[in-house]
Design a protein around this motif. Structure first.
Motif, mmCIF file in Angstrom:
data_model
loop_
_atom_site.group_PDB
_atom_site.id
_atom_site.type_symbol
_atom_site.label_atom_id
_atom_site.label_comp_id
_atom_site.label_asym_id
_atom_site.label_seq_id
_atom_site.Cartn_x
_atom_site.Cartn_y
_atom_site.Cartn_z
ATOM 1 N N ARG A 70 0.830 -1.195 0.000
ATOM 2 C CA ARG A 70 0.000 0.000 0.000
ATOM 3 C C ARG A 70 0.871 1.254 0.000
ATOM 4 O O ARG A 70 1.770 1.399 0.823
ATOM 5 C CB ARG A 70 -0.913 0.000 1.226
ATOM 6 C CG ARG A 70 -1.681 -1.288 1.405
ATOM 7 C CD ARG A 70 -2.686 -1.198 2.531
ATOM 8 N NE ARG A 70 -2.144 -0.701 3.781
ATOM 9 C CZ ARG A 70 -1.552 -1.453 4.686
ATOM 10 N NH1 ARG A 70 -1.383 -2.751 4.467
ATOM 11 N NH2 ARG A 70 -1.117 -0.937 5.814
ATOM 12 N N ARG A 71 0.566 2.169 -0.913
ATOM 13 C CA ARG A 71 1.261 3.456 -0.966
ATOM 14 C C ARG A 71 0.324 4.496 -1.560
ATOM 15 O O ARG A 71 -0.639 4.167 -2.238
ATOM 16 C CB ARG A 71 2.534 3.372 -1.825
ATOM 17 C CG ARG A 71 3.603 2.414 -1.332
ATOM 18 C CD ARG A 71 4.874 2.582 -2.138
ATOM 19 N NE ARG A 71 5.931 1.687 -1.693
ATOM 20 C CZ ARG A 71 6.328 0.621 -2.374
ATOM 21 N NH1 ARG A 71 5.761 0.305 -3.520
ATOM 22 N NH2 ARG A 71 7.301 -0.128 -1.913
ATOM 23 N N ASN A 128 -5.920 1.988 0.747
ATOM 24 C CA ASN A 128 -4.516 2.247 1.075
ATOM 25 C C ASN A 128 -4.290 2.300 2.585
ATOM 26 O O ASN A 128 -3.157 2.209 3.047
ATOM 27 C CB ASN A 128 -4.020 3.536 0.404
ATOM 28 C CG ASN A 128 -4.738 4.773 0.913
ATOM 29 O OD1 ASN A 128 -5.832 4.683 1.454
ATOM 30 N ND2 ASN A 128 -4.133 5.934 0.735
ATOM 31 N N ALA A 167 1.896 1.889 -5.666
ATOM 32 C CA ALA A 167 1.475 0.684 -4.970
ATOM 33 C C ALA A 167 1.605 -0.497 -5.920
ATOM 34 O O ALA A 167 1.698 -0.331 -7.140
ATOM 35 C CB ALA A 167 0.032 0.826 -4.510
#
Length: 203
Positions: free
Chosen positions: A94-95, A117, A192
Motif C-alpha cells: 500500500r502506498r 490504502n 502501490a
C-alpha cells in the motif's frame, strides 16, 4: 443462451503471459504483467510447476495525472448463482492514494472486495452494503465470492482451505451475467503494487 458458471473460470497465470482469450485491459487502463513468484507447494494449484506460480502483478506507472488503472477484466460474463470464484492474493503493498479490488461487475453494479490504502478491505456491493475488516498478509491470502440459493457470500482465508465469512446478503441485483475485474488504481510515488494468482473456485 445462458452464461457459463463462474466456477468454470480458471487461470493460474502459469504460461508466462496474459491469456487474451480470457482477459482484456480495463476501459481506459492497461494490463499488468505476469511474473514468477514463489508459492509454497501446499498452497499452489499448479504442482506440475514445482511449487512455482506466475501471478498477475500490477504496479501503477508513476504518472503526473491521477486515476491510472492497471488490471484485468474477463472477456466473458459469467453466472455467479449457485457457483463462486476465488483468487489468491500473494501481496498488497500500500502506498499513495491507491486502492485495489477483486470485483464482479454487471453494468454499473458490483459485488467485490475493495482494498484501501489504509489497510482496510471492504466486502461490499455497489449499493453501499457490506462490512470492513483489516488486511493482513498472513490471514488474507485468498478471497472468495460465492452465491447459493439467493444469498451472496464474501469469504477470506489464510490457506485456501479454511474460510472465514466477512459478509453475506441477499443477492443485491441479478448475478447471472458478471465480469471479473482485478485491478489497482490511484496516484502517488512510489506506486502501490499487488499480485493476484490462481483464479478459480475453491470450495
Amino acid at each position: 443462451m445462458a452464461n457459463p458458471k463462474i466456477g468454470t473460470l480458471c487461470d493460474h497465470f502459469d504460461q508466462g503471459s496474459i491469456n487474451p482469450a480470457l482477459w482484456s485491459a480495463p476501459a481506459g487502463g492497461s494490463l499488468g504483467s505476469v511474473q514468477e513468484y514463489a508459492v509454497p507447494s501446499t498452497l499452489t494449484l499448479t504442482p506440475s510447476y514445482g511449487g512455482i506460480s506466475f501471478p498477475f502483478t500490477m504496479t501503477i506507472p508513476v504518472v503526473a495525472c491521477s486515476g491510472a488503472t492497471v488490471g484485468l477484466v474477463s472477456n466473458t460474463a459469467y453466472d455467479l448463482t449457485d457457483s463462486g470464484i476465488s483468487v489468491q492474493l500473494p501481496y498488497w503493498i500500500r502506498r499513495g492514494t491507491y486502492s485495489a479490488g477483486f470485483a464482479l461487475y454487471s453494468g454499473g453494479s458490483y459485488v467485490g472486495f475493495i482494498l484501501s490504502n489504509g489497510g482496510g478491505i471492504g466486502a461490499q456491493d455497489s449499493l453501499g452494503n457490506g462490512n470492513t475488516f483489516t488486511y493482513s498478509a498472513s490471514t488474507v491470502a485468498y478471497l472468495r465470492i460465492r452465491e447459493n440459493s439467493g444469498t451472496v457470500y464474501w469469504d477470506y482465508s489464510a490457506d485456501g482451505i479454511n474460510w472465514t465469512n466477512a459478509f453475506s446478503e441477499a443477492d443485491p441485483f441479478s448475478l447471472t451475467g458478471v465480469n471479473v475485474n482485478l485491478y489497482v488504481t490511484g496516484s502517488g510515488s512510489p506506486p502501490a503494487s499487488i499480485a493476484w494468482t490462481n483464479v478459480n473456485y475453491v470450495l
